[in-house]
Design a protein around this motif. Structure first.
Motif, mmCIF file in Angstrom:
data_model
loop_
_atom_site.group_PDB
_atom_site.id
_atom_site.type_symbol
_atom_site.label_atom_id
_atom_site.label_comp_id
_atom_site.label_asym_id
_atom_site.label_seq_id
_atom_site.Cartn_x
_atom_site.Cartn_y
_atom_site.Cartn_z
ATOM 1 N N LEU A 1 68.198 -18.527 95.557
ATOM 2 C CA LEU A 1 68.196 -17.079 95.324
ATOM 3 C C LEU A 1 69.465 -16.452 95.875
ATOM 4 O O LEU A 1 69.889 -16.772 96.990
ATOM 5 C CB LEU A 1 66.958 -16.461 95.996
ATOM 6 C CG LEU A 1 66.621 -15.023 95.642
ATOM 7 C CD1 LEU A 1 66.208 -14.911 94.178
ATOM 8 C CD2 LEU A 1 65.500 -14.508 96.534
ATOM 9 N N ALA A 2 70.072 -15.547 95.082
ATOM 10 C CA ALA A 2 71.296 -14.871 95.535
ATOM 11 C C ALA A 2 71.004 -13.487 96.104
ATOM 12 O O ALA A 2 71.618 -13.065 97.079
ATOM 13 C CB ALA A 2 72.288 -14.760 94.373
ATOM 14 N N ASP A 3 70.047 -12.769 95.484
ATOM 15 C CA ASP A 3 69.808 -11.389 95.924
ATOM 16 C C ASP A 3 68.408 -10.941 95.492
ATOM 17 O O ASP A 3 67.838 -11.473 94.539
ATOM 18 C CB ASP A 3 70.865 -10.457 95.314
ATOM 19 C CG ASP A 3 70.861 -9.076 95.969
ATOM 20 O OD1 ASP A 3 70.305 -8.963 97.079
ATOM 21 O OD2 ASP A 3 71.396 -8.131 95.378
ATOM 22 N N VAL A 4 67.853 -9.974 96.217
ATOM 23 C CA VAL A 4 66.571 -9.369 95.853
ATOM 24 C C VAL A 4 66.735 -7.854 95.910
ATOM 25 O O VAL A 4 67.288 -7.327 96.867
ATOM 26 C CB VAL A 4 65.424 -9.867 96.773
ATOM 27 C CG1 VAL A 4 65.755 -9.638 98.238
ATOM 28 C CG2 VAL A 4 64.102 -9.190 96.427
ATOM 29 N N ARG A 5 66.292 -7.167 94.838
ATOM 30 C CA ARG A 5 66.427 -5.704 94.776
ATOM 31 C C ARG A 5 65.102 -5.079 94.349
ATOM 32 O O ARG A 5 64.391 -5.627 93.515
ATOM 33 C CB ARG A 5 67.497 -5.305 93.735
ATOM 34 C CG ARG A 5 68.893 -5.738 94.063
ATOM 35 C CD ARG A 5 69.900 -5.070 93.120
ATOM 36 N NE ARG A 5 69.608 -5.253 91.713
ATOM 37 C CZ ARG A 5 69.982 -6.323 91.012
ATOM 38 N NH1 ARG A 5 70.629 -7.312 91.613
ATOM 39 N NH2 ARG A 5 69.692 -6.414 89.722
ATOM 40 N N ASP A 6 64.814 -3.923 94.911
ATOM 41 C CA ASP A 6 63.615 -3.169 94.516
ATOM 42 C C ASP A 6 64.037 -2.025 93.605
ATOM 43 O O ASP A 6 64.671 -1.070 94.045
ATOM 44 C CB ASP A 6 62.900 -2.639 95.761
ATOM 45 C CG ASP A 6 61.570 -1.966 95.407
ATOM 46 O OD1 ASP A 6 61.179 -2.039 94.231
ATOM 47 O OD2 ASP A 6 60.952 -1.366 96.306
ATOM 48 N N GLU A 7 63.705 -2.143 92.326
ATOM 49 C CA GLU A 7 64.053 -1.098 91.353
ATOM 50 C C GLU A 7 62.794 -0.365 90.881
ATOM 51 O O GLU A 7 62.753 0.168 89.784
ATOM 52 C CB GLU A 7 64.786 -1.727 90.160
ATOM 53 C CG GLU A 7 66.137 -2.342 90.537
ATOM 54 C CD GLU A 7 66.876 -2.929 89.347
ATOM 55 O OE1 GLU A 7 66.313 -2.886 88.215
ATOM 56 O OE2 GLU A 7 67.999 -3.426 89.520
ATOM 57 N N SER A 8 61.761 -0.355 91.725
ATOM 58 C CA SER A 8 60.479 0.245 91.342
ATOM 59 C C SER A 8 60.576 1.762 91.267
ATOM 60 O O SER A 8 61.292 2.396 92.045
ATOM 61 C CB SER A 8 59.399 -0.121 92.352
ATOM 62 O OG SER A 8 59.359 -1.512 92.541
ATOM 63 N N ALA A 9 59.868 2.331 90.303
ATOM 64 C CA ALA A 9 59.677 3.789 90.230
ATOM 65 C C ALA A 9 58.170 4.012 90.293
ATOM 66 O O ALA A 9 57.570 3.847 91.328
ATOM 67 C CB ALA A 9 60.303 4.338 88.951
ATOM 68 N N GLU A 10 57.555 4.388 89.164
ATOM 69 C CA GLU A 10 56.093 4.499 89.133
ATOM 70 C C GLU A 10 55.458 3.105 89.125
ATOM 71 O O GLU A 10 54.450 2.874 89.757
ATOM 72 C CB GLU A 10 55.647 5.269 87.883
ATOM 73 C CG GLU A 10 55.983 6.757 87.921
ATOM 74 C CD GLU A 10 55.259 7.485 89.047
ATOM 75 O OE1 GLU A 10 54.039 7.317 89.176
ATOM 76 O OE2 GLU A 10 55.922 8.207 89.810
ATOM 77 N N ASP A 11 56.095 2.193 88.371
ATOM 78 C CA ASP A 11 55.591 0.822 88.278
ATOM 79 C C ASP A 11 56.391 -0.082 89.205
ATOM 80 O O ASP A 11 57.497 0.252 89.625
ATOM 81 C CB ASP A 11 55.703 0.304 86.836
ATOM 82 C CG ASP A 11 54.857 1.129 85.882
ATOM 83 O OD1 ASP A 11 53.787 1.592 86.314
ATOM 84 O OD2 ASP A 11 55.280 1.322 84.733
ATOM 85 N N VAL A 12 55.822 -1.263 89.498
ATOM 86 C CA VAL A 12 56.522 -2.240 90.340
ATOM 87 C C VAL A 12 57.602 -2.932 89.516
ATOM 88 O O VAL A 12 57.353 -3.380 88.391
ATOM 89 C CB VAL A 12 55.526 -3.289 90.888
ATOM 90 C CG1 VAL A 12 56.250 -4.406 91.621
ATOM 91 C CG2 VAL A 12 54.523 -2.618 91.820
ATOM 92 N N ARG A 13 58.810 -3.001 90.066
ATOM 93 C CA ARG A 13 59.902 -3.749 89.425
ATOM 94 C C ARG A 13 60.806 -4.300 90.538
ATOM 95 O O ARG A 13 61.633 -3.585 91.102
ATOM 96 C CB ARG A 13 60.695 -2.862 88.465
ATOM 97 C CG ARG A 13 61.853 -3.610 87.779
ATOM 98 C CD ARG A 13 62.660 -2.702 86.861
ATOM 99 N NE ARG A 13 63.943 -3.283 86.527
ATOM 100 C CZ ARG A 13 64.148 -4.131 85.529
ATOM 101 N NH1 ARG A 13 63.140 -4.480 84.755
ATOM 102 N NH2 ARG A 13 65.350 -4.620 85.294
ATOM 103 N N VAL A 14 60.589 -5.571 90.860
ATOM 104 C CA VAL A 14 61.409 -6.245 91.883
ATOM 105 C C VAL A 14 62.293 -7.253 91.161
ATOM 106 O O VAL A 14 61.794 -8.129 90.444
ATOM 107 C CB VAL A 14 60.518 -6.958 92.927
ATOM 108 C CG1 VAL A 14 61.377 -7.679 93.954
ATOM 109 C CG2 VAL A 14 59.603 -5.949 93.613
ATOM 110 N N VAL A 15 63.616 -7.113 91.321
ATOM 111 C CA VAL A 15 64.578 -7.960 90.607
ATOM 112 C C VAL A 15 65.063 -9.070 91.535
ATOM 113 O O VAL A 15 65.513 -8.812 92.658
ATOM 114 C CB VAL A 15 65.776 -7.122 90.104
ATOM 115 C CG1 VAL A 15 66.781 -8.017 89.388
ATOM 116 C CG2 VAL A 15 65.295 -6.024 89.163
#
Length: 749
Positions: free
Chosen positions: A294-308
């Protein structure tokens, strides 16, 4: 000086043994915790605090169709009337009932900040507002119709329900968690429509087992979704016993970014895991280089969960990347099942799925019977009044005369028309405008309708079959409201088999592969130097400690350690301390018995063979896979007699001959075919050791020669011609090493 102090007399003082007093008080505390705090009632699935909140909100008329009201008002009323505990405890329970990521079917409709999936807390109760949901309305439906028993509240001023009518299968649908004294409960949420199907089947098949009902209830249905990766057999077994656990994984998909690059997007995380904590732990592992793919983890969540999740390279296999994350992070969680509930609201017991649903449907039948009797009582009272009114309409003039002329009209009416007191009161309370002819017809119609309804209810109460059919109709109505086609009722957690990763070496996938040199000291300290270090003369040791064993390996390897008592231990090379200090004692990593020490160590190679032997010259060939231990306690491999100790553990590889030598330099070479292969045991005699002990061994190909080192560290090779005088058979004594082996130190290049 004043008068001496007189001790009080013994009157009114009772001697109690401390042990019995403590037992009595602790038992009272334990029972209170079990009954009134931690365990839910099997019938409505609620603990007292939740039941009191819902009932308190009903008294405030906070129905699903009314306006929201301040939570401060709700908490204050519940605390003042029903729940004599802290306001924060009540508010925390109220908040959880409203969280759609904590409750599969929320019982409270909150307005304002009620916390979020990241683990952030709610706003203070003076800022938030709430009302009941449709699910809560179903739980309370019929509570004013004598469907359940009430008890006095803690101060005796009001009454609270012992259990709710519960037209909704709340225990399993919303689940429950609690820790009591000496017991706990953990019930994950389930799908209400599936529970209704199982309940309907149970009503028509009263002897149905949990295994039958598990065909309807596929498994938990978490509000946060996710993927259930347990087998149908293990789920059915958990439902049968009421104990078990479910493995839930995050839902993910591969997102192509063009030109061969891609990311993984996680859209659902396991139930009960705060998203912020999950990402924080992943970032820590990333920093500690424990997630090499793994190179990176980002949290792009708004109303819904979206972890990149960004891979280290485009060549990384996304399935292996995710499997490695499932092993190391909370992207996979184990949700326990412990169906410990208050059966009939009284007895704490672990029950299976069948008994759980039986408790609910039996309660629904009792509620139906009590509601019907209550309605029957209302009808009978109304029919009594109507009967009196209809009698009066036959002779209105006489009634009016009695009311106008008699001093005691009530008594006169009772005597004249043979009425009851209730009927006489109803007549006297009748308004003049109701004395129209039209009103008489209405009364006759109402009398007929109520008489028919009374017959219907009496028929219902007299027939078990009709009662169960009515309960079934009610359950079908609930199923329709929360069916799979509705947004709230649609199953969120899917059941899938995990990908087959049997051939994948996860140890190497989870650790960055780097060369190391493993060092074990005389006093049993172990460490790993970076890189393959040939010259170890510069390595320092603690005090009078010195080098004992050293060999090259990799961070992804497992290290096998042989202890002097014949046990073999396994250590992950990635967990060895670095070479900056003196390392750590092996005893911190494995459970070495007192008086034992590490006598040999080498890297584990799958599907290879090893030669293991004791100081008495006995030993055998062992498959390396049989020596790997999964616990700190290790594996007992070599059996030892008397004072003998384990002496050596060497790779057998593809060799065809074995060279062994004793401490007094007696050498013997014999074919490896003379040795037996065992997983554990004492083995056979390799070399006769009468007055000495076995000191070394080496497995080699005779055609390639026997490698050895002298005391100056020079590598030598003894070929077939040279070795001929030492060739023999297993269990021979061997011959002394002469000038052919000047200053022999050890076998190996």
């Amino acid at each position: 000086m004043g008068q001496p102090f007189e001790p009080p007399s013994g009157d009114g003082i009772e001697s109690v043994e401390l042990k019995s007093a403590l037992e009595e008080r602790y038992l009272a505390y334990a029972l209170s915790t079990i009954m009134h705090r931690a365990l839910p009632d099997a019938r409505d699935g609620l603990k007292p605090v939740h039941r009191r909140i819902l009932y308190g909100m009903r008294l405030l008329r906070l129905d699903p169709t009314t306006a929201h009201k301040k939570c401060a008002k709700i908490v204050g009323d519940v605390m003042g009337d029903f729940h004599p505990h802290g306001d924060q405890a009540i508010y925390d329970a109220l908040v959880r009932l409203s969280q759609d990521f904590a409750q599969r079917y929320p019982l409270v409709d909150g307005q304002g900040n009620f916390g979020n999936i990241d683990g952030d807390g709610p706003a203070a109760y003076r800022y938030t507002e709430a009302r009941l949901t449709e699910v809560a309305r179903l739980l309370l439906d019929g509570i004013d119709e004598d469907t359940v028993d009430f008890r006095p509240s803690y101060n005796g001023e009001k009454e609270e329900p012992i259990v709710l009518p519960a037209a909704f299968p709340n225990l399993l649908a919303n689940g429950s968690q609690g820790i009591a004294v000496g017991m706990a409960t953990s019930i994950p949420p389930h799908n209400a429509a599936e529970l209704c199907d199982a309940a309907l089947y149970l009503i028509t098949h009263p002897e149905a087992t949990s295994a039958h009902l598990a065909k309807f209830v596929q498994g938990p249905d978490f509000p946060t979704g996710g993927i259930l990766v347990d087998s149908a057999e293990s789920i059915a077994e958990a439902y049968r016993t009421g104990r078990g656990a479910f493995r839930v994984r995050a839902r993910w998909s591969k997102e192509d970014l063009g030109r061969g690059t891609w990311n993984i997007v996680v859209t659902e995380i396991p139930y009960g895991i705060p998203k912020a904590r999950l990402i924080e732990k992943m970032a820590e592992l990333l920093q500690e280089k424990k997630l090499p793919l793994l190179a990176d983890v980002r949290d792009e969540s708004a109303e819904d969960v979206r972890v990149v999740l960004e891979p280290r390279a485009r060549s990384v296999d996304p399935v292996i990347l995710m499997e490695s994350l499932f092993r190391l992070t909370e992207l996979e969680a184990r949700i326990p099942l412990n169906l410990n509930v208050l059966v009939d609201g009284v007895v704490p017991r672990v029950i299976g799925l069948a008994e759980c649903l039986r408790q609910w449907v039996d309660h629904r039948r009792v509620v139906l019977q009590r509601r019907s009797r209550f309605r029957l009582g209302q009808i009978e009272r109304r029919l009594e009044i109507l009967g009196g009114l209809l009698i009066v309409y036959l002779d209105l003039d006489e009634v009016i005369r009695i009311i106008r002329e008699e001093d005691e009209p009530k008594a006169a009416l009772i005597a004249r028309f043979d009425l009851t007191e209730i009927q006489a009161n109803a007549i006297l309370d009748t308004r003049l405008r109701s004395l129209r002819k039209l009103e008489e017809m209405e009364l006759k119609r109402e009398f007929e309708a109520l008489t028919a309804e009374k017959a219907e209810i009496e028929g219902l109460l007299g027939s078990d079959e009709r009662q169960w059919k009515t309960v079934q109709a009610q359950i079908r109505a609930v199923k329709k409201t929360f069916g799979p086609e509705t947004k709230l009722g649609r199953r969120r957690t899917t059941l899938e088999n995990p990908p087959d990763t049997a051939g994948v070496d996860f140890t190497s996938a989870l650790v960055e592969r780097e060369p190391i040199t493993v060092i074990v000291s005389e006093k049993g300290w172990i460490r790993a130097l970076k890189g393959h270090v040939a010259d170890l003369s510069g390595v320092s040791f603690k005090g009078d400690d010195a080098l004992k064993i050293a060999f090259p390996s990799e961070t992804t390897a497992k290290i096998l350690l042989l202890a002097s008592n014949g046990k073999v231990f396994t250590i992950e090379a990635s967990k060895l301390p670095g070479g900056r200090g003196f390392g750590d004692p092996v005893r911190l990593m494995v459970d070495l018995d007192d008086g034992t020490e590490v006598v040999a160590a080498l890297p584990y190679r799958p599907e290879s063979r090893l030669l293991i032997a004791g100081s008495d010259g006995r030993g055998f060939l062992a498959p390396s896979d049989a020596l790997v231990a999964n616990t700190r306690k290790g594996k007992s491999v070599l059996g030892l007699d008397g004072d003998a100790t384990a002496a050596l553990l060497v790779p057998a590889g593809e060799g065809d001959h074995v060279a062994v030598c004793t401490a007094d330099k007696l050498l013997l070479v014999f074919p490896i075919t003379e040795l037996s292969e065992l997983a554990r045991g004492k083995g056979v005699r390799l070399q006769r050791c009468r007055q000495t002990v076995l000191a070394g061994a080496h497995v080699f190909r005779l055609a390639e020669g026997l490698p050895w080192r002298d005391t100056a560290g020079q590598s030598r090779l003894a070929n077939l011609g040279l070795l001929e005088k030492w060739m023999g058979h297993r269990s021979d004594a061997g011959s002394l090493m002469t000038r052919s082996f000047p200053k022999f130190e050890r076998f190996g290049a």
